[in-house]
Write a protein that holds these residues in place. Structure first.
Motif, PDB file in Angstrom:
ATOM      1  N   LEU A  31       0.863  -1.266   0.048  1.00 31.65           N
ATOM      2  CA  LEU A  31       0.094   0.099   0.016  1.00 31.65           C
ATOM      3  C   LEU A  31       0.848   1.245  -0.074  1.00 31.65           C
ATOM      4  CD1 LEU A  31      -2.986  -0.666   2.304  1.00 31.65           C
ATOM      5  CD2 LEU A  31      -2.920  -0.406  -0.063  1.00 31.65           C
ATOM      6  N   ASP A  32       0.366   2.090  -0.552  1.00 34.86           N
ATOM      7  CA  ASP A  32       0.915   3.730  -0.436  1.00 34.86           C
ATOM      8  C   ASP A  32       0.531   4.405   0.831  1.00 34.86           C
ATOM      9  OD1 ASP A  32       0.519   6.831  -2.102  1.00 34.86           O
ATOM     10  OD2 ASP A  32       1.849   6.161  -0.485  1.00 34.86           O
ATOM     11  N   TYR A  33       1.213   4.569   1.883  1.00 37.45           N
ATOM     12  CA  TYR A  33       0.916   5.091   3.209  1.00 37.45           C
ATOM     13  C   TYR A  33       1.255   6.397   3.440  1.00 37.45           C
ATOM     14  CZ  TYR A  33       0.675  -0.106   4.289  1.00 37.45           C
ATOM     15  OH  TYR A  33       0.293  -1.571   4.107  1.00 37.45           O
ATOM     16  N   ARG A  34       1.627   7.030   2.225  1.00 37.75           N
ATOM     17  CA  ARG A  34       2.228   8.386   2.584  1.00 37.75           C
ATOM     18  C   ARG A  34       1.213   9.331   3.244  1.00 37.75           C
ATOM     19  NH1 ARG A  34       3.273  11.277  -2.660  1.00 37.75           N
ATOM     20  NH2 ARG A  34       2.170   9.527  -3.193  1.00 37.75           N
ATOM     21  N   ASP A  35       1.652   9.791   4.395  1.00 36.42           N
ATOM     22  CA  ASP A  35       0.918  10.765   5.215  1.00 36.42           C
ATOM     23  C   ASP A  35      -0.433  10.250   5.884  1.00 36.42           C
ATOM     24  OD1 ASP A  35       1.498  13.347   2.642  1.00 36.42           O
ATOM     25  OD2 ASP A  35       2.719  12.850   4.528  1.00 36.42           O
ATOM     26  N   ALA A  36      -0.522   8.987   5.735  1.00 38.32           N
ATOM     27  CA  ALA A  36      -1.498   8.402   6.355  1.00 38.32           C
ATOM     28  C   ALA A  36      -1.254   8.092   7.709  1.00 38.32           C
ATOM     29  CB  ALA A  36      -2.146   7.133   5.436  1.00 38.32           C
ATOM     30  N   TYR A  37      -2.214   7.922   8.519  1.00 39.37           N
ATOM     31  CA  TYR A  37      -2.253   7.416   9.812  1.00 39.37           C
ATOM     32  C   TYR A  37      -2.550   6.104   9.800  1.00 39.37           C
ATOM     33  CZ  TYR A  37      -3.151   6.479  14.679  1.00 39.37           C
ATOM     34  OH  TYR A  37      -3.033   6.137  16.000  1.00 39.37           O
ATOM     35  N   VAL A  38      -1.595   5.098  10.145  1.00 44.27           N
ATOM     36  CA  VAL A  38      -1.824   3.820   9.957  1.00 44.27           C
ATOM     37  C   VAL A  38      -1.947   3.053  11.443  1.00 44.27           C
ATOM     38  CG1 VAL A  38      -0.895   1.619   8.836  1.00 44.27           C
ATOM     39  CG2 VAL A  38      -0.388   3.906   8.040  1.00 44.27           C
ATOM     40  N   GLU A  39      -3.082   2.250  11.459  1.00 44.65           N
ATOM     41  CA  GLU A  39      -3.066   1.396  12.654  1.00 44.65           C
ATOM     42  C   GLU A  39      -2.922  -0.028  12.274  1.00 44.65           C
ATOM     43  OE1 GLU A  39      -6.080   2.380  15.914  1.00 44.65           O
ATOM     44  OE2 GLU A  39      -6.734   0.387  15.192  1.00 44.65           O
ATOM     45  N   VAL A  40      -1.987  -0.835  12.775  1.00 43.44           N
ATOM     46  CA  VAL A  40      -1.902  -2.202  12.723  1.00 43.44           C
ATOM     47  C   VAL A  40      -2.484  -3.101  13.714  1.00 43.44           C
ATOM     48  CG1 VAL A  40      -0.341  -3.901  11.764  1.00 43.44           C
ATOM     49  CG2 VAL A  40       0.203  -1.667  11.143  1.00 43.44           C
ATOM     50  N   ASN A  41      -3.595  -3.727  13.476  1.00 47.27           N
ATOM     51  CA  ASN A  41      -3.858  -4.690  14.346  1.00 47.27           C
ATOM     52  C   ASN A  41      -3.485  -6.142  14.169  1.00 47.27           C
ATOM     53  OD1 ASN A  41      -5.336  -2.660  15.270  1.00 47.27           O
ATOM     54  ND2 ASN A  41      -7.591  -3.375  15.170  1.00 47.27           N
ATOM     55  N   ALA A  62       4.489   6.881   6.448  1.00 49.80           N
ATOM     56  CA  ALA A  62       3.296   7.218   6.960  1.00 49.80           C
ATOM     57  C   ALA A  62       3.246   8.425   8.110  1.00 49.80           C
ATOM     58  CB  ALA A  62       2.793   5.987   7.752  1.00 49.80           C
ATOM     59  N   LEU A  63       2.203   9.044   8.274  1.00 47.32           N
ATOM     60  CA  LEU A  63       2.365  10.071   9.474  1.00 47.32           C
ATOM     61  C   LEU A  63       2.654   9.330  10.667  1.00 47.32           C
ATOM     62  CD1 LEU A  63       1.804  12.920  10.793  1.00 47.32           C
ATOM     63  CD2 LEU A  63      -0.619  12.132  10.864  1.00 47.32           C
ATOM     64  N   LYS A  64       2.065   8.314  11.115  1.00 46.68           N
ATOM     65  CA  LYS A  64       2.248   7.653  12.048  1.00 46.68           C
ATOM     66  C   LYS A  64       1.751   6.004  12.029  1.00 46.68           C
ATOM     67  CE  LYS A  64       2.605   7.314  17.053  1.00 46.68           C
ATOM     68  NZ  LYS A  64       1.628   6.998  18.233  1.00 46.68           N
ATOM     69  N   VAL A  65       2.451   5.261  12.660  1.00 45.66           N
ATOM     70  CA  VAL A  65       2.137   3.751  12.474  1.00 45.66           C
ATOM     71  C   VAL A  65       1.755   3.284  13.831  1.00 45.66           C
ATOM     72  CG1 VAL A  65       2.448   1.242  11.900  1.00 45.66           C
ATOM     73  CG2 VAL A  65       3.403   3.154  10.428  1.00 45.66           C
ATOM     74  N   ASN A  66       0.738   3.033  14.296  1.00 43.49           N
ATOM     75  CA  ASN A  66       0.360   2.418  15.678  1.00 43.49           C
ATOM     76  C   ASN A  66       0.160   0.890  15.447  1.00 43.49           C
ATOM     77  OD1 ASN A  66      -0.278   1.946  18.213  1.00 43.49           O
ATOM     78  ND2 ASN A  66      -2.566   3.202  17.958  1.00 43.49           N
ATOM     79  N   VAL A  67       0.951   0.234  16.211  1.00 44.05           N
ATOM     80  CA  VAL A  67       0.675  -1.294  16.200  1.00 44.05           C
ATOM     81  C   VAL A  67      -0.033  -1.750  17.663  1.00 44.05           C
ATOM     82  CG1 VAL A  67       1.981  -3.600  16.067  1.00 44.05           C
ATOM     83  CG2 VAL A  67       3.072  -1.573  14.713  1.00 44.05           C
ATOM     84  N   LYS A  68      -1.083  -2.405  17.163  1.00 45.71           N
ATOM     85  CA  LYS A  68      -1.882  -2.921  18.454  1.00 45.71           C
ATOM     86  C   LYS A  68      -1.838  -4.249  18.461  1.00 45.71           C
ATOM     87  CE  LYS A  68      -5.725   0.040  19.756  1.00 45.71           C
ATOM     88  NZ  LYS A  68      -6.628   1.108  19.442  1.00 45.71           N
ATOM     89  N   LEU A  69      -1.492  -4.853  19.603  1.00 47.42           N
ATOM     90  CA  LEU A  69      -1.342  -6.297  19.749  1.00 47.42           C
ATOM     91  C   LEU A  69      -2.707  -6.998  20.574  1.00 47.42           C
ATOM     92  CD1 LEU A  69       2.103  -6.676  20.902  1.00 47.42           C
ATOM     93  CD2 LEU A  69       1.292  -6.944  18.516  1.00 47.42           C
ATOM     94  N   SER A  70      -3.439  -7.953  19.996  1.00 51.67           N
ATOM     95  CA  SER A  70      -4.419  -8.557  20.838  1.00 51.67           C
ATOM     96  C   SER A  70      -3.794 -10.082  20.540  1.00 51.67           C
ATOM     97  CB  SER A  70      -5.690  -8.251  20.257  1.00 51.67           C
ATOM     98  OG  SER A  70      -6.120  -7.005  20.297  1.00 51.67           O
ATOM     99  N   VAL A  71      -2.895 -10.568  21.024  1.00 51.40           N
ATOM    100  CA  VAL A  71      -2.621 -11.861  20.742  1.00 51.40           C
ATOM    101  C   VAL A  71      -2.510 -12.553  22.141  1.00 51.40           C
ATOM    102  CG1 VAL A  71      -1.239 -11.474  18.799  1.00 51.40           C
ATOM    103  CG2 VAL A  71       0.067 -11.193  21.013  1.00 51.40           C
ATOM    104  N   THR A  72      -2.735 -13.960  22.124  1.00 53.99           N
ATOM    105  CA  THR A  72      -2.685 -14.651  23.301  1.00 53.99           C
ATOM    106  C   THR A  72      -1.715 -15.823  23.137  1.00 53.99           C
ATOM    107  OG1 THR A  72      -4.397 -16.077  22.611  1.00 53.99           O
ATOM    108  CG2 THR A  72      -4.869 -14.283  24.200  1.00 53.99           C
ATOM    109  N   LYS A  73      -1.260 -16.373  24.064  1.00 59.46           N
ATOM    110  CA  LYS A  73      -0.263 -17.416  24.173  1.00 59.46           C
ATOM    111  C   LYS A  73      -1.074 -18.975  24.002  1.00 59.46           C
ATOM    112  CE  LYS A  73       4.343 -17.500  25.774  1.00 59.46           C
ATOM    113  NZ  LYS A  73       5.242 -17.693  26.864  1.00 59.46           N
ATOM    114  N   ARG A  74      -0.678 -19.415  23.054  1.00 60.75           N
ATOM    115  CA  ARG A  74      -1.244 -21.113  22.842  1.00 60.75           C
ATOM    116  C   ARG A  74      -1.576 -21.864  24.122  1.00 60.75           C
ATOM    117  NH1 ARG A  74      -0.658 -24.520  17.581  1.00 60.75           N
ATOM    118  NH2 ARG A  74      -2.198 -23.184  16.831  1.00 60.75           N
ATOM    119  N   GLY A  75      -2.761 -22.100  24.378  1.00 61.32           N
ATOM    120  CA  GLY A  75      -3.224 -22.949  25.324  1.00 61.32           C
ATOM    121  C   GLY A  75      -3.254 -22.249  26.734  1.00 61.32           C
TER     122      GLY A  75
END
Lengths: 804, 405
Positions: B290-300, B326-339
């Protein structure tokens, strides 16, 4: 992943009622001083950790509940891995209301109840215990406390790292396990030693027993042989005995038969003799029969005679009876007469007697008159006596009076007396007394007869009475006498008459007697003839019999019997020879039987002993096996335990090694975080880095390479470092930080740095699921994702909080 | 008459803490003003309504004020009336302090309505400020009193119950009014919900929405599948409404006016399904498409980590390096450990201890037992710790050997 979605507060401090939604990102609580921002944060802490947190912060329940209310409630809606739960805690001023304190799942199930369980649930599901929570909740003014990382009790890193727990693990837990294992090992060793000893003992005993068993077996076989040979002999003897017994029986049977036959023979002989005699008799009988026949002929005429005489006798008999009757009458009458005579005589005597008595009457009456007059005399004398005595008494009295009194007084008239008179009177009276006494004695002697006379009088009167009675009787008797005499005369007349009749009949009696005699004669004769008749009949009957045929049969019988007898006698003789042997055999049999019995007994005994021995051997073998198994199991267990002991030692060593490694790892993690974060937040360009040393000192590095301890920085700088440190520590310890509560984190910072901090907090909110920040400065309002306002609503100071 | 209806401008909002976003919000306002001006020329817009949340907070900074003044001045110069009511952000509903709108009102730039109205011929425009749902009775009563005999247009900043919003806001329940309590014979120029042209099913009310993207659900959304990005939805429209009010009565015609030119706001969803970090990082390559120029990006990043791996192992932060410009990349984690069925935190400290101990002690069962025992010890339950450790070591509580005698 765990986040808080909703906070509800009722009656906690100034907050009457509040319902606040939280979102991801930065939640900013804005309110003036005293509005209740801290209350909201505290409520979150209370909801999560209950009394544990309150105790640590030394907050009293009574200080929590709003004035005027009785119950305070805090409620959180949390999302744990996609599942929602409501955490509620209710409390009064005094205590937690346990029934209203719980964790409830979406479907209404209470998954934890009561203060402690709820805290435990929170700790498990959030992954943060109350100690770590201290890192996450920086209360106002406490932000910098983290800098004294090792000195403040709550932040002791070792505690956070659980290194102190590890120490305890080594010293208490592992030690106790070690001790237990060693104890078990020792016990096992001892037990095994004991078992070995037992096993040896048993094996010794086993060998002994086995040797003995062998001996017994040999003995048994020997005895068996003997026994069988003796038994063979015995059976042989027994057979012989049986045969001989059979012989004896036969012998006895023969003897019985013989005696029976002999008896028969005797009987037959007797019969034969009888019969022969009888044959002889026949002749005699015949002759006699003829005799009798003649005699019987003559008998007929006699019968007629007999009947005639019987008639006569009857007739005469009657007359004779009459005669006899009369004779007896005579006797009776005579008896009566004599009786009468006697009576008459008696009466005459009696009459005479009575007359005589009557004669004496007069004399008697005279005597009575005499006696009576005498008695009258005596009575007069008695009277006299009585009066005399009276007089005597009287005189005596007078005398007494006279004698006694000194002043003489006339006893009669009581006039005085002179002594002469007195004397005179005394003398007179004394004379009179003497005279009276004389007369009295005469009278007394005469009266002595009185009683006799009285008796006599009575007697005479009695007799007189008798006489009177007699007199009366005499006429009676006389008339009776006349009567009797008359009777006597009658009687005599009767007697005479009868006597005459008797004389007539006497003659008839003689006739009668002779007829009777004749009759008797005839009767005897007839009787004898009847006897003859009987005899005749008997003889004829006898003659009818024919004894000869009988005799011949008897004779043939007899000869048969005799033959049989001789046969049997021969056999008996033969048999008795054999029988002699029987006794000797019986003796022999007894002897052998005894021998056999003895052998059997010995054999039984031996077998019994052997069986016992075998069973005890079996038991011992089992025991030995069991002990062997026990030993092997125990040895195995011992090996296992020793292995485990080694493991425990290794574990202790491993833990020991782990401690510094852990510290180092943590420090590395912390410092890494610090490095990353500080890059963003750097206060002064001159400060390059912050890190934590091995001694848990927080150091700051300057751009010129100088390293400063953190307390050299300004307050604001320190706040910043503290913020960062908290975050770094939490991140290192937890990995995922579910919640962070920052109360006035921008204290002492200028607006520029407030801005920086607020930016940094935004970054923080990416790592922290729920971030709540409070400030009375509204620097965060524009950057927050969720603004919550807390405002005082009334003069009482109550406030509400709401999402803007 | 034609009315331009705006709301939820939120001037001064520094969304995601970014200065640029604050600027974006201002620019969006100014673009809207330009559009209104154009429409006045084109169609003859008579009136401008701003129903609440003009400012993002009750004390806007001077630069924010200046932006507002600039905009409204232009409208005034064009001869249009601007009626503004208060929302929940630009004043405190409990303690309305001097709110910024009254400042503007005093300068004559706008008219501030709060329990007041203005008549334009037969059209009466009534304005009421935002109230908490507990206080709505007063509002409703006031409305009935304020309403006139002609056409009533009510400016109201509330959530009308039943409006089918797509993304929830934290304060929805707090500012709700049930539709059936409101007088039916009025058109409601509502504000508070930020979705553009959101209509109530029964009440005559349409939300103009905010002028700028407010929530990540409105973002242009892509999902990373099999190493390639697939677009799920485009960026939601933003703008205001043009109301055509017939003086004679009847329904008000509503035309949505879309604003163009806002910043691109992009959301990328990345799934983790237990694959090891290496596999995962391979798939990440597709992000660069993707072209992320100047965009605000949130990665889930959503899903389950691989067996035995921790968050650090995946290096999720390196995702940022794949998104350029990008203007800003925000990485949001919703991960669980297996089991991990329970959210027993297996990161951080426990992981540390486990790692260190596992190195020294080979046996996993023992390590787990040690961890549990440590927990129990710090709770003071030494005896239970002993029991757990014994079990972990394979020492049962069997005193069985004693029974073998």
């Amino acid at each position: 992943m765990a986040s808080v979605e909703l906070i509800e507060i009722e009656n906690v401090r100034s907050v009457r009622k509040a319902s606040i939604r939280l979102s991801s990102g930065v939640n900013f609580i804005y309110g003036l001083n005293g509005a209740g921002k801290t209350t909201i944060l505290d409520s979150v802490a209370i909801a999560l950790y209950g009394t544990d947190w309150l105790k640590r912060k030394r907050i009293r329940l009574s200080d929590l509940v709003t004035m005027g209310a009785s119950v305070g409630v805090v409620r959180l809606l949390v999302n744990v891995n996609g599942r929602r739960y409501t955490i509620q805690r209710a409390f009064s001023r005094e205590k937690v209301i346990e029934t209203q304190t719980y964790v409830m799942s979406e479907d209404g199930v209470r998954v934890a109840e009561r203060d402690r369980e709820v805290t435990r649930w929170v700790t498990e599901n959030l992954g943060v215990d109350v100690e770590l929570f201290n890192l996450l909740y920086a209360r106002q003014g406490e932000l910098r406390d983290i800098l004294e990382v090792n000195r403040r009790e709550e932040f002791k890193l070792d505690k956070l790292l659980k290194i102190d727990s590890m120490d305890k693990l080594q010293t208490e837990v592992l030690k106790s396990i070690e001790k237990r294992l060693e104890g078990e090992a020792k016990a096992l060793e001892a037990a095994i030693r004991e078992n070995n000893g037992e096993r040896e003992r048993i094996e010794r005993k086993l060998n002994e027993a086995r040797a003995r068993a062998k001996e017994l077996e040999a003995l048994i076989s020997k005895l068996s042989e003997e026994l069988s040979s003796k038994e063979a002999e015995l059976s042989r003897l027994r057979d012989e005995e049986r045969r001989l017994i059979g012989v004896r029986e036969r012998f006895n049977a023969i003897n019985d038969e013989l005696s029976r036959l002999k008896d028969e023979l005797n009987r037959i002989n007797a019969e034969v003799k009888e019969l022969e005699a009888k044959v002889k008799e026949r002749e005699a009988l015949k002759a006699r029969a003829r005799e009798i026949e003649d005699k019987l002929k003559a008998s007929r005429g006699l019968r007629d005679e007999l009947s005639r005489l019987e008639e006569l006798v009857n007739e005469l008999g009657g007359r004779v009876r009459e005669l006899e009757y009369k004779e007896s009458m005579i006797k009776e009458l005579e008896r009566q007469r004599s009786d009468l005579d006697r009576q008459i005589r008696e009466l005459e005597d009696e009459l005479e007697e009575l007359r005589r008595i009557r004669e004496g009457r007069r004399g008697l009456e005279e005597r009575i008159r005499e006696v009576t007059s005498r008695l009258r005399e005596l009575d007069e004398l008695k009277a006299r006596r009585t009066s005399l005595m009276e007089e005597l008494n009287h005189i005596n009295e007078e005398l007494n009076i006279l004698k006694q009194s000194n002043e003489p007084v006339c006893p009669v008239c009581k006039r005085p007396l002179n002594p002469d008179d007195r004397e005179r009177i005394i003398k007179e009276n004394t004379e009179r007394v003497r005279r009276i006494k004389e007369e009295l004695s005469v009278i007394n002697s005469r009266l002595r007869d009185y009683d006799n006379l009285k008796e006599v009088e009575e007697d005479l009167r009695g007799k007189l009475a008798q006489v009177k009675v007699a007199e009366e009787r005499i006429p009676t008797l006389e008339s009776r006498l006349r009567e009797l005499r008359g009777r006597l005369t009658e009687l005599n007349g009767e007697l005479e008459a009868i006597r005459g009749e008797v004389r007539e009949l006497a003659r008839l009696r003689e006739e009668y007697n002779s007829a009777n005699a004749k009759l008797r004669q005839l009767r005897d004769l007839l009787k004898s003839l009847e006897g003859l008749q009987e005899e005749y009949l008997r003889i004829n009957a006898e003659l009818a019999k024919n004894p000869e045929a009988e005799l011949s049969s008897l004779l043939s019988n007899r000869s048969r019997i005799e033959a049989r007898i001789s046969e049997l006698e021969d056999e008996a003789k033969r048999l008795s020879g054999e029988l002699a042997r029987l006794n000797s055999i019986e003796e022999l049999i007894n002897k052998v039987e005894n021998e056999v019995k003895e052998l059997r007994a010995r054999l039984e005994q031996g077998k019994g002993s052997l069986n016992q021995l075998i069973s005890s051997i079996g038991e011992m073998e089992n025991e030995a096996k069991r002990i062997g198994e026990l030993i092997s199991r125990r040895s195995e267990r011992l090996r296992f335990i020793r292995g485990k002991l080694q493991e425990v030692t290794k574990l202790a060593a491993a833990i020991e090694d782990a401690k510094p490694a852990l510290r180092r790892a943590l420090l590395n993690a912390i410092n890494e975080e610090l490095r990353d974060t500080f890059k963003v937040l750097r206060h002064k360009e001159s400060l390059v880095e912050i890190y934590v040393t091995e001694d848990y000192e927080v150091m700051v590095k300057r751009s010129d390479g100088r390293e400063l301890p953190v307390n050299m920085l300004s307050m604001g700088e320190r706040n910043l470092v503290a913020l960062v440190l908290r975050f770094a520590l939490s991140k290192a310890l937890l990995g995922d930080i579910p919640i962070m509560l920052l109360d006035e984190p921008t204290e002492h910072l200028d607006s520029e740095h407030r801005r920086r901090v607020s930016n940094w907090l935004r970054d923080l909110s990416e790592v922290v699921d729920t971030l709540i920040v409070t400030s009375h400065v509204d620097a965060f309002e524009n950057t927050a994702d969720n603004v919550i306002r807390v405002e005082v609503v009334n003069p009482r100071g109550e406030s509400i909080a709401y999402n803007a | 008459m034609l009315i331009a209806h705006l709301s939820d401008v939120h001037l001064g909002r520094r969304q995601y803490g970014l200065e640029a976003r604050a600027r974006d919000y201002e620019l969006a306002f100014l673009r809207a003003i330009d559009e209104i001006a154009r429409l006045r020329e084109e169609k003859g817009v008579d009136l401008v309504l701003v129903s609440g949340d003009l400012f993002d907070n009750p004390r806007p900074s001077p630069s924010t004020y200046l932006t507002a003044i600039r905009g409204f001045s232009r409208l005034r110069d064009l001869g249009m009336d601007v009626l503004v009511t208060r929302g929940n952000h630009d004043a405190s509903v409990v303690n309305p302090v001097d709110n910024p709108i009254t400042v503007l009102d005093s300068s004559g730039l706008v008219k501030y309505l709060d329990y007041g109205y203005v008549d334009y011929g037969r059209v009466r425009v009534i304005g009421v400020g935002c109230v908490p749902t507990n206080n709505r009775v007063r509002l409703i009563k006031a409305l009935r009193e304020l309403m006139g005999s002609g056409v009533n247009v009510v400016m109201m900043h509330q959530y009308v119950e039943g409006t089918p919003y797509r993304y929830p806001m934290p304060n929805i329940d707090y500012y709700t009014i049930p539709a059936n309590e409101l007088p039916k014979d009025a058109y409601y120029a509502v504000g508070h919900i930020h979705e553009h042209a959101l209509r109530h099913p029964t009440l005559e009310a349409v939300y103009p929405g905010s002028l700028e993207v407010w929530d990540s659900q409105e973002f242009e959304t892509h999902v990373l599948e099999d190493g390639r990005l697939r677009m799920v939805k485009g960026q939601d429209p933003k703008g205001f409404l043009l109301l055509d009010v017939n003086e004679g009565g009847g329904r008000v015609r509503v035309e949505p006016i879309r604003l163009k030119g806002g910043r691109r706001m992009i959301k990328v969803i990345v799934n983790v399904n237990g694959e090891p970090p290496s596999t995962f990082r391979e798939r990440l390559g597709g992000l660069g498409a993707l072209d992320y120029r100047d965009a605000y990006v949130e990665v889930n990043v959503i899903g389950e980590l691989g067996d035995g791996y921790g968050v650090r192992d995946y290096g999720f932060n390196t995702v940022k390096s794949l998104i350029n410009g990008a203007l800003k990349v925000n990485v949001k984690l919703s991960v669980t450990k297996r089991g991990s069925a329970k959210a027993q935190a297996t990161h951080g400290l426990i992981e540390l201890i486990q790692t260190v101990l596992s190195k020294s002690i080979g046996n996993e069962a023992v390590v787990n037992a040690v961890l549990k025992a440590l927990d129990l010890i710090s709770d003071g339950k030494v005896n239970e710790a002993v029991a757990i450790l014994e079990r972990g070591l394979g020492l049962g509580s069997d005193v069985g050997w004693l029974q073998w005698s």
